[in-house]
Design an enzyme around this catalytic site. Structure first.
Site, PDB file in Angstrom:
ATOM      1  N   ASP A  73      63.632  54.391  24.288  1.00  0.00           N
ATOM      2  CA  ASP A  73      64.047  54.527  22.891  1.00  0.00           C
ATOM      3  C   ASP A  73      63.578  53.413  21.959  1.00  0.00           C
ATOM      4  O   ASP A  73      63.987  53.394  20.794  1.00  0.00           O
ATOM      5  CB  ASP A  73      65.587  54.645  22.764  1.00  0.00           C
ATOM      6  CG  ASP A  73      66.055  56.077  23.008  1.00  0.00           C
ATOM      7  OD1 ASP A  73      65.197  56.976  22.989  1.00  0.00           O
ATOM      8  OD2 ASP A  73      67.262  56.272  23.213  1.00  0.00           O
ATOM      9  N   LYS A  86      58.075  53.991  21.995  1.00  0.00           N
ATOM     10  CA  LYS A  86      56.747  54.085  22.614  1.00  0.00           C
ATOM     11  C   LYS A  86      56.017  55.364  22.222  1.00  0.00           C
ATOM     12  O   LYS A  86      54.843  55.338  21.867  1.00  0.00           O
ATOM     13  CB  LYS A  86      56.886  54.042  24.149  1.00  0.00           C
ATOM     14  CG  LYS A  86      57.514  52.769  24.674  1.00  0.00           C
ATOM     15  CD  LYS A  86      57.667  52.788  26.182  1.00  0.00           C
ATOM     16  CE  LYS A  86      58.660  53.804  26.699  1.00  0.00           C
ATOM     17  NZ  LYS A  86      60.054  53.512  26.299  1.00  0.00           N
ATOM     18  N   THR A  87      56.726  56.485  22.310  1.00  0.00           N
ATOM     19  CA  THR A  87      56.076  57.766  22.036  1.00  0.00           C
ATOM     20  C   THR A  87      55.766  57.912  20.547  1.00  0.00           C
ATOM     21  O   THR A  87      54.682  58.376  20.168  1.00  0.00           O
ATOM     22  CB  THR A  87      56.953  58.926  22.552  1.00  0.00           C
ATOM     23  OG1 THR A  87      57.224  58.684  23.935  1.00  0.00           O
ATOM     24  CG2 THR A  87      56.260  60.268  22.402  1.00  0.00           C
ATOM     25  N   HIS A  93      61.759  55.317  32.675  1.00  0.00           N
ATOM     26  CA  HIS A  93      61.534  54.068  33.379  1.00  0.00           C
ATOM     27  C   HIS A  93      60.945  54.316  34.774  1.00  0.00           C
ATOM     28  O   HIS A  93      60.005  53.643  35.194  1.00  0.00           O
ATOM     29  CB  HIS A  93      62.859  53.318  33.468  1.00  0.00           C
ATOM     30  CG  HIS A  93      62.768  52.054  34.225  1.00  0.00           C
ATOM     31  ND1 HIS A  93      61.970  51.008  33.812  1.00  0.00           N
ATOM     32  CD2 HIS A  93      63.353  51.661  35.380  1.00  0.00           C
ATOM     33  CE1 HIS A  93      62.081  50.022  34.688  1.00  0.00           C
ATOM     34  NE2 HIS A  93      62.909  50.403  35.642  1.00  0.00           N
TER      35      HIS A  93
HETATM   36  P1  GDP Z   1      60.547  55.884  23.529  1.00  0.00           P
HETATM   37  O1  GDP Z   1      61.677  56.294  24.417  1.00  0.00           O
HETATM   38  O2  GDP Z   1      60.267  54.415  23.676  1.00  0.00           O
HETATM   39  O3  GDP Z   1      59.317  56.717  23.683  1.00  0.00           O
HETATM   40  O4  GDP Z   1      61.069  56.049  22.004  1.00  0.00           O
HETATM   41  P2  GDP Z   1      60.783  57.225  20.948  1.00  0.00           P
HETATM   42  O5  GDP Z   1      59.419  57.121  20.399  1.00  0.00           O
HETATM   43  O6  GDP Z   1      61.195  58.519  21.547  1.00  0.00           O
HETATM   44  O7  GDP Z   1      61.795  56.790  19.779  1.00  0.00           O
HETATM   45  C1  GDP Z   1      63.186  56.704  19.992  1.00  0.00           C
HETATM   46  C2  GDP Z   1      63.912  56.827  18.668  1.00  0.00           C
HETATM   47  O8  GDP Z   1      63.590  55.742  17.815  1.00  0.00           O
HETATM   48  C3  GDP Z   1      63.552  58.093  17.888  1.00  0.00           C
HETATM   49  O9  GDP Z   1      64.708  58.596  17.279  1.00  0.00           O
HETATM   50  C4  GDP Z   1      62.566  57.593  16.863  1.00  0.00           C
HETATM   51  O10 GDP Z   1      62.523  58.370  15.699  1.00  0.00           O
HETATM   52  C5  GDP Z   1      63.090  56.207  16.569  1.00  0.00           C
HETATM   53  N1  GDP Z   1      62.001  55.317  16.139  1.00  0.00           N
HETATM   54  C6  GDP Z   1      60.800  55.161  16.749  1.00  0.00           C
HETATM   55  N2  GDP Z   1      60.033  54.284  16.085  1.00  0.00           N
HETATM   56  C7  GDP Z   1      60.761  53.868  15.045  1.00  0.00           C
HETATM   57  C8  GDP Z   1      60.500  52.952  13.961  1.00  0.00           C
HETATM   58  O11 GDP Z   1      59.455  52.341  13.857  1.00  0.00           O
HETATM   59  N3  GDP Z   1      61.513  52.765  13.055  1.00  0.00           N
HETATM   60  C9  GDP Z   1      62.698  53.413  13.149  1.00  0.00           C
HETATM   61  N4  GDP Z   1      63.589  53.161  12.219  1.00  0.00           N
HETATM   62  N5  GDP Z   1      62.965  54.279  14.131  1.00  0.00           N
HETATM   63  C10 GDP Z   1      62.018  54.524  15.070  1.00  0.00           C
HETATM   64 MG    MG Z   2      58.921  58.242  25.029  1.00  0.00          MG
END
Ligand code: GDP
Ligand code: MG
Length: 389
Positions: free
Chosen positions: A21, A24-25, A84
């Site tokens: 979260d 990354k994606t 993970h």
């Molecule tokens: P991952 O699990 O690392 O791949 O994370 P995701 O890309 O799925 O993002 C997790 C959550 O964080 C989602 O609800 C995104 O919209 C939010 N998010 C991702 N990048 C940003 C950012 O740069 N700013 C904000 N405010 N929210 C973000």
């Molecule tokens: Mg992801």
């Protein structure tokens, strides 16, 4: 007809890592979006990355997404994984074969347990270069972000990544087209271009590709995918499948990368090889394709092992001879039995020499690094010192 891949720039394999979260994606999608506006990528939306097809092989399910893009100076293959456990499996089996990584850390949440574990993992599997994307900078209190950056510096220093650039970004805002945050993604990519060097590729060595996946392409035959570890391959070359059962040799009738045909695949390329006369069931994740006669499968070898401490995620109890963990060697995942040399007992934190017998013959080499896992955790890292029968 398929488009041809023209090799005009060095190719590197990178990927996002970091706590769930932290974005990354979203960042991966944002990179393709920003570069697509300059003709350096095809935009891949969040949903397409996050819903990667599952690669199932012998009970282990691995989720991995590959996207490709180009900056002014490089061509990149970029991997992103949802969970993970997927990172642990892909990084330690070497399936990800990262030349460098983008560590994504939320400026709003700071360092979290998986942030630490991925940094440790990157170090253990030999990822030499890390660039940090301090993400979610759009909503972060700047003072809090400064604090997170200080903590990050400490973590990076501790693991030999002291020279890593840290770039404040917002994947989400860049994806929405905000010009300031689009510029931040460009700064991040410049940091990646500048900080992650093109690795030495062993092009003259005999061809070797650890099999990541195999699939049937209707009307064409069986396609095998993976990152070429060394050497080169072209249509008409023969390859031998080594390890995990009945080997075979086959003629390569197609070489592709990201759906484009290649005249010659080479070390470092994320390649798909079409094999003549082979059924999909004959090829499995964990086998390797090699230049015929250059590599053999072994069941027994001697290795030096480092047992991770509990704080590194390892065991808290010692191991003794007869211990039977799972071994991750390249893309293979095989049970093995250990016999300790010169000692009855090895404690977490110890370095020991052990004779290992694998449940199945596996393609291994002298000096090959591998991981030992048990119950979902990495308990040791090893290097092969001597091959036996
Ligand atoms: P991952 O699990 O690392 O791949 O994370 P995701 O890309 O799925 O993002 C997790 C959550 O964080 C989602 O609800 C995104 O919209 C939010 N998010 C991702 N990048 C940003 C950012 O740069 N700013 C904000 N405010 N929210 C973000
Ligand atoms: Mg992801």
């Amino acid at each position: 007809a398929k488009q041809a891949y023209t090799r005009t720039k060095p190719h590197l394999n990178i990927g996002t890592m970091g706590h769930v979260d932290h974005g990354k994606t979203t960042l991966t999608a944002a990179i393709t979006k920003v570069l697509s506006e300059r003709g350096g990528a095809k935009y891949v939306p969040f949903d397409r990355i996050d819903r990667a097809p599952e690669e199932t092989a012998r009970g282990i399910t691995i989720n991995i997404s590959h996207v490709e893009y180009e900056t002014a100076s490089r061509h990149y293959a970029h991997v992103d994984m949802p969970g993970h456990a997927d990172y642990v499996k892909n990084m330690i089996t070497g399936a990800a074969q990262l030349d460098g990584a983008i560590l994504v850390v939320s400026a709003q949440d700071g360092i979290m347990p998986q942030t630490r574990e991925h940094v440790l993992l990157a170090r253990r599997v030999g990822v030499e270069h890390v660039v940090v994307a301090l993400n979610k900078a759009d909503g972060a209190d700047p003072e809090l972000a400064d604090l997170v950056e200080l903590e990050l510096r400490e973590l990076l220093d501790e693991h030999g990544y002291g020279d890593s650039p840290i770039v404040r970004v917002s994947g989400l805002r860049a994806l929405e087209g905000d010009p300031a945050w689009t510029e931040a993604i460009e700064s991040l990519l410049r940091a990646v271009d500048d900080h992650i060097p093109v690795p030495v590729r062993y092009l003259d060595a005999p061809f070797l590709l650890p099999v990541e996946n195999s699939l049937t392409v209707t009307g064409r035959g069986t396609v095998v995918t993976g990152v070429i570890e060394r050497g080169t391959i072209a249509v008409g070359d023969r390859v031998e499948a080594v390890g995990l059962g009945e080997g075979f040799t086959a003629v390569v009738t197609g070489v592709e990368t990201f759906g484009k045909t290649m005249e010659r695949g080479q070390a470092g390329d994320n390649a798909a090889l079409l094999l003549r006369g082979i059924r999909r069931e004959q090829v499995r994740r964990g086998m390797v394709l090699a230049a015929p006669g250059t590599l053999s499968a072994h069941r027994r070898f001697t290795a030096r092992l480092y047992l991770l401490t509990e704080s590194e995620g390892g065991r808290h109890r010692p191991i003794t001879s007869g211990y039977r963990p799972q071994l991750y060697l390249r893309t293979a995942d095989v049970p093995g039995t250990l016999t300790l040399r010169d000692t009855d007992l090895a404690l977490p934190g110890d370095t020991v020499v052990a004779d290992i017998e694998l449940a199945k013959p596996t393609a291994v080499d002298h000096d090959l690094g591998f991981a030992l896992r048990e119950g979902g955790r990495t308990v040791a890292a090893g290097v092969i010192q001597e091959l036996h029968t």
